[in-house]
Design a protein around this motif. Structure first.
Motif, PDB file in Angstrom:
ATOM      1  N   ALA A 103       0.830  -1.221   0.000  1.00  0.00           N
ATOM      2  CA  ALA A 103       0.000   0.000   0.000  1.00  0.00           C
ATOM      3  C   ALA A 103       0.857   1.261   0.000  1.00  0.00           C
ATOM      4  N   GLY A 104       1.969   1.235   0.726  1.00  0.00           N
ATOM      5  CA  GLY A 104       2.810   2.427   0.807  1.00  0.00           C
ATOM      6  C   GLY A 104       3.774   2.597  -0.339  1.00  0.00           C
ATOM      7  N   SER A 105       3.901   1.577  -1.211  1.00  0.00           N
ATOM      8  CA  SER A 105       4.864   1.652  -2.320  1.00  0.00           C
ATOM      9  C   SER A 105       4.171   1.770  -3.675  1.00  0.00           C
ATOM     10  N   LYS A 106       2.868   2.093  -3.654  1.00  0.00           N
ATOM     11  CA  LYS A 106       2.097   2.267  -4.885  1.00  0.00           C
ATOM     12  C   LYS A 106       2.134   1.015  -5.763  1.00  0.00           C
ATOM     13  N   GLY A 107       2.180  -0.139  -5.143  1.00  0.00           N
ATOM     14  CA  GLY A 107       2.121  -1.394  -5.889  1.00  0.00           C
ATOM     15  C   GLY A 107       3.449  -1.886  -6.400  1.00  0.00           C
ATOM     16  N   ASN A 108       4.518  -1.221  -6.102  1.00  0.00           N
ATOM     17  CA  ASN A 108       5.845  -1.657  -6.557  1.00  0.00           C
ATOM     18  C   ASN A 108       6.429  -2.681  -5.580  1.00  0.00           C
ATOM     19  N   ILE A 109       7.103  -3.689  -6.122  1.00  0.00           N
ATOM     20  CA  ILE A 109       7.685  -4.742  -5.301  1.00  0.00           C
ATOM     21  C   ILE A 109       8.993  -4.269  -4.687  1.00  0.00           C
ATOM     22  N   THR A 110       9.076  -4.401  -3.365  1.00  0.00           N
ATOM     23  CA  THR A 110      10.315  -4.066  -2.643  1.00  0.00           C
ATOM     24  C   THR A 110      10.660  -5.242  -1.736  1.00  0.00           C
ATOM     25  N   TYR A 111      11.830  -5.831  -1.959  1.00  0.00           N
ATOM     26  CA  TYR A 111      12.213  -7.011  -1.200  1.00  0.00           C
ATOM     27  C   TYR A 111      12.804  -6.630   0.161  1.00  0.00           C
ATOM     28  N   ASP A 112      12.606  -7.533   1.129  1.00  0.00           N
ATOM     29  CA  ASP A 112      13.168  -7.398   2.466  1.00  0.00           C
ATOM     30  C   ASP A 112      14.291  -8.418   2.595  1.00  0.00           C
ATOM     31  N   TRP A 113      15.537  -7.946   2.633  1.00  0.00           N
ATOM     32  CA  TRP A 113      16.691  -8.841   2.606  1.00  0.00           C
ATOM     33  C   TRP A 113      17.195  -9.191   4.009  1.00  0.00           C
ATOM     34  N   ARG A 114      16.547  -8.745   5.025  1.00  0.00           N
ATOM     35  CA  ARG A 114      17.013  -9.009   6.388  1.00  0.00           C
ATOM     36  C   ARG A 114      16.840 -10.496   6.741  1.00  0.00           C
ATOM     37  N   GLY A 115      17.915 -11.108   7.218  1.00  0.00           N
ATOM     38  CA  GLY A 115      17.880 -12.494   7.672  1.00  0.00           C
ATOM     39  C   GLY A 115      17.704 -13.527   6.585  1.00  0.00           C
ATOM     40  N   VAL A 116      17.993 -13.146   5.338  1.00  0.00           N
ATOM     41  CA  VAL A 116      17.770 -14.053   4.209  1.00  0.00           C
ATOM     42  C   VAL A 116      19.009 -14.916   3.970  1.00  0.00           C
ATOM     43  N   GLU A 117      18.792 -16.213   3.714  1.00  0.00           N
ATOM     44  CA  GLU A 117      19.858 -17.118   3.272  1.00  0.00           C
ATOM     45  C   GLU A 117      19.851 -17.164   1.745  1.00  0.00           C
ATOM     46  N   TYR A 118      21.007 -17.475   1.146  1.00  0.00           N
ATOM     47  CA  TYR A 118      21.127 -17.493  -0.309  1.00  0.00           C
ATOM     48  C   TYR A 118      21.708 -18.827  -0.776  1.00  0.00           C
ATOM     49  N   ILE A 119      21.317 -19.216  -1.974  1.00  0.00           N
ATOM     50  CA  ILE A 119      21.952 -20.343  -2.676  1.00  0.00           C
ATOM     51  C   ILE A 119      22.450 -19.797  -4.008  1.00  0.00           C
ATOM     52  N   ARG A 120      23.797 -19.795  -4.186  1.00  0.00           N
ATOM     53  CA  ARG A 120      24.379 -19.213  -5.401  1.00  0.00           C
ATOM     54  C   ARG A 120      25.153 -20.241  -6.233  1.00  0.00           C
ATOM     55  N   SER A 121      25.311 -21.465  -5.684  1.00  0.00           N
ATOM     56  CA  SER A 121      26.085 -22.469  -6.412  1.00  0.00           C
ATOM     57  C   SER A 121      25.548 -23.858  -6.095  1.00  0.00           C
ATOM     58  N   LYS A 122      26.035 -24.838  -6.845  1.00  0.00           N
ATOM     59  CA  LYS A 122      25.609 -26.210  -6.623  1.00  0.00           C
ATOM     60  C   LYS A 122      26.067 -26.711  -5.265  1.00  0.00           C
ATOM     61  N   ASP A 123      27.278 -26.323  -4.854  1.00  0.00           N
ATOM     62  CA  ASP A 123      27.782 -26.748  -3.550  1.00  0.00           C
ATOM     63  C   ASP A 123      26.914 -26.197  -2.420  1.00  0.00           C
ATOM     64  N   GLN A 124      26.492 -24.955  -2.552  1.00  0.00           N
ATOM     65  CA  GLN A 124      25.611 -24.370  -1.538  1.00  0.00           C
ATOM     66  C   GLN A 124      24.254 -25.074  -1.526  1.00  0.00           C
ATOM     67  N   PHE A 125      23.811 -25.487  -2.709  1.00  0.00           N
ATOM     68  CA  PHE A 125      22.542 -26.223  -2.782  1.00  0.00           C
ATOM     69  C   PHE A 125      22.659 -27.561  -2.060  1.00  0.00           C
ATOM     70  N   LEU A 126      23.791 -28.268  -2.262  1.00  0.00           N
ATOM     71  CA  LEU A 126      23.987 -29.553  -1.597  1.00  0.00           C
ATOM     72  C   LEU A 126      24.116 -29.387  -0.090  1.00  0.00           C
ATOM     73  N   ASP A 127      24.770 -28.312   0.329  1.00  0.00           N
ATOM     74  CA  ASP A 127      24.869 -28.043   1.770  1.00  0.00           C
ATOM     75  C   ASP A 127      23.488 -27.780   2.370  1.00  0.00           C
ATOM     76  N   TRP A 128      22.687 -27.006   1.656  1.00  0.00           N
ATOM     77  CA  TRP A 128      21.321 -26.710   2.134  1.00  0.00           C
ATOM     78  C   TRP A 128      20.497 -27.994   2.197  1.00  0.00           C
ATOM     79  N   LYS A 129      20.634 -28.820   1.183  1.00  0.00           N
ATOM     80  CA  LYS A 129      19.879 -30.070   1.127  1.00  0.00           C
ATOM     81  C   LYS A 129      20.246 -30.968   2.300  1.00  0.00           C
ATOM     82  N   GLU A 130      21.521 -31.044   2.618  1.00  0.00           N
ATOM     83  CA  GLU A 130      21.958 -31.867   3.740  1.00  0.00           C
ATOM     84  C   GLU A 130      21.455 -31.299   5.063  1.00  0.00           C
TER      85      GLU A 130
END
Length: 439
Positions: free
Chosen positions: A333-360
C-alpha cells in the motif's frame, strides 16, 4: 448320625420387590387375556443378492468389484464430507465420509473419521463404476468411480450387505449429483501452471515472497507465494522451527502449482502459487485433470491430446488464497504497488555446492534414485478399467419374512401378552422398604 438333609438352613432376609404394595386399578403386572396362537405377521425386508454371470440381464444389476481395492485419501472437496481417493489401478474414486467404516461398523462421527483419514492416509474400499454420457465432463471414457464403503485395517464382515443396501445406494446417488453440480457450475480452481520450475526471487515479508518463472511465451513472470503453502522435502516449513527465509533460501529452485491472478493496483505479479515444493514431492496435494476448460501448462506431464485442464477441488482453497492477496495489498500500500524485497535475515543459494549443503541441512537423502526421464503419467484422472476376473453383479431384492409373537399389538385382539407400564420415581431420600408378600 445326622445326614446332609439335617443341616441347618440359613434364614435369608425378606426380598424387597417394587410395586408389591402400590395401589393400582390393575393388580397384575402381566395379564393373560386369551391363550391363542398369535396370527402370522408378514414383513418385507431388503437383502443383497449376488447374480451369477449366466443369469445377468437388464439394467437392474449394479456391477462393481467385489475385491477390495487399495488407495489413499487425495483431498476433501467440502466440509460436509465429500472427497476424492486416488488408486493406482482406478485413478480417481469419489467418496464421502458417511461411507467410512471404523472399528467394524459404519462411522457415526464424521469429524472423527476425517481426523483418522487425513489426506495421504491409506485406505481399502469397495468401488462401483458408472458409465454414461452425463459423465463426459469427468473423463474421456465417460466414467466415474465411487466408493460404496471405505475402511482401514481388517475388512468388516457385513460391509457388502450394508454398502449395497437401499439406504446407502440412495446416499451415493445424492453424492454423485452434488459432485456433478460442482463440475457443471465450474466452481473448482483452475491451475494455470502445473509443477513448473521456478526460483525464489526474494521475500516481501517473513511470510510473503516472490518466485520467478521463465515462461516460453511471456518471458520472466512473478508468482506470489505464502509460506503456509510451501513444503520442503514433503514437510511444512513450520516443521523445521526456523524462519522461512532460512528454510527456503533465495535462489532455491522449486516446483510450483499456480493460478492466474490480476491484483488491482499491484504491478508485475501475474500468478499466485497454490503450492510450492522444494525437494521431493509428497503424494498430496496434487491437482486433478478433467477434459475441457481453459487449459493448463504442465510441461512435466504426458497430458492427453485435446483440451484438458488441471484443477484443485477443495472449495475452501479460494478463500484462503484471497486472504494472502489481501495481505500483499496491505504490504504494498505504501509503495504504490511496486515490489520491494526485504533482505534481512535471508539465506542465499548461489552455487551447486551451496545447494547440496542446504539439502543436507534439511535432512534430505543424498543421492538416491533419479527420476526417469521424460514426461510423467497423469494419475489424477478417472480411468476406465476392466475388472473381468473380480467382477460380480448384485441387486437389492425384497424378501417377505413371516413370524409370530405374543408381544405385538396386532396380537392383542386375538390374545397375547400385554405388559403393564410402570413409572418409577427415585429420589435421594429413597422410599420406604417393601416386603415380599407371603402366602
Amino acid at each position: 448320625m445326622p445326614s446332609d438333609s439335617d443341616d441347618e438352613v440359613e434364614m435369608m432376609s425378606d426380598v424387597e420387590l417394587s410395586s408389591d404394595e402400590e395401589e393400582s386399578d390393575e393388580k397384575d403386572d402381566v395379564s393373560l387375556i386369551v391363550l391363542k396362537r398369535p396370527p402370522a405377521v408378514v414383513r418385507t425386508v431388503q437383502d443383497v443378492e449376488v447374480v451369477e454371470p449366466g443369469k445377468r440381464q437388464g439394467r437392474g444389476s449394479a456391477t462393481f468389484s467385489a475385491k477390495e481395492k487399495m488407495g489413499y485419501v487425495k483431498e476433501y472437496i467440502e466440509q460436509e464430507g465429500l472427497g476424492m481417493l486416488l488408486s493406482k489401478e482406478l485413478g480417481l474414486v469419489l467418496f464421502h465420509l458417511d461411507t467410512v467404516w471404523m472399528d467394524g461398523s459404519p462411522s457415526k462421527d464424521e469429524r472423527r473419521a476425517k481426523e483418522r483419514l487425513a489426506p495421504g492416509s491409506e485406505v481399502s474400499f469397495l468401488v462401483r463404476s458408472f458409465h454414461g454420457e452425463e459423465y463426459k465432463d469427468l473423463s474421456e471414457d465417460k466414467v466415474v468411480h465411487q466408493a460404496v464403503a471405505v475402511w482401514f485395517g481388517i475388512k468388516p464382515d457385513t460391509v457388502l450387505k450394508v454398502a449395497m443396501g437401499e439406504e446407502n445406494t440412495r446416499r451415493l446417488e445424492e453424492h454423485r449429483k452434488t459432485f456433478m453440480l460442482y463440475i457443471r457450475g465450474e466452481v473448482f480452481m483452475r491451475v494455470s501452471l502445473v509443477r513448473v520450475q521456478a526460483e525464489v526471487a526474494g521475500y516481501l515479508t517473513d511470510d510473503l515472497g516472490i518466485l520467478e518463472y521463465k515462461d516460453d511465451d511471456r518471458g520472466k513472470v512473478n508468482i506470489l507465494f505464502h509460506t503456509d503453502h510451501v513444503k520442503v522435502f514433503k514437510k511444512d516449513i513450520r516443521h523445521y522451527k526456523k524462519p522461512a527465509k532460512k528454510v527456503l533460501p533465495v535462489g532455491c529452485l522449486v516446483s510450483t502449482d499456480a493460478r492466474s491472478i490480476h491484483i488491482s493496483g499491484v504491478r508485475n505479479i501475474q500468478y499466485q502459487a497454490i503450492l510450492v515444493l522444494a525437494g521431493d514431492w509428497p503424494i498430496t496435494p496434487h491437482p486433478t485433470l478433467f477434459p475441457g476448460g481453459k487449459g493448463s501448462k504442465a510441461p512435466k506431464y504426458d497430458v492427453p491430446k485435446g483440451d484438458f485442464t488441471f484443477y484443485y477441488l477443495e472449495l475452501a482453497l479460494d478463500s484462503r488464497l484471497k486472504r494472502k492477496v489481501d495481505q500483499l495489498k496491505e504490504v504494498l500500500a505504501g509503495s504504490k504497488g511496486n515490489i520491494t524485497y526485504d533482505w534481512r535475515g535471508v539465506e542465499y543459494i548461489r552455487s551447486k555446492d551451496q545447494f547440496l549443503d542446504w539439502k543436507e541441512s534439511m535432512g534430505a537423502r543424498m543421492g538416491g534414485n533419479r527420476k526417469p526421464p521424460g514426461p510423467r503419467e497423469v494419475m489424477d484422472v478417472f480411468k476406465s478399467v476392466r475388472m473381468v476376473e473380480e467382477e460380480v453383479a448384485v441387486r437389492v431384492v425384497d424378501r417377505e419374512v413371516e413370524n409370530r409373537t405374543w408381544y405385538s399389538p396386532e396380537a392383542w385382539e386375538h390374545g397375547g401378552l400385554k405388559l403393564k407400564e410402570e413409572v418409577k420415581e427415585e429420589n435421594c431420600g429413597g422410599t420406604p422398604a417393601k416386603r415380599a408378600r407371603r402366602e
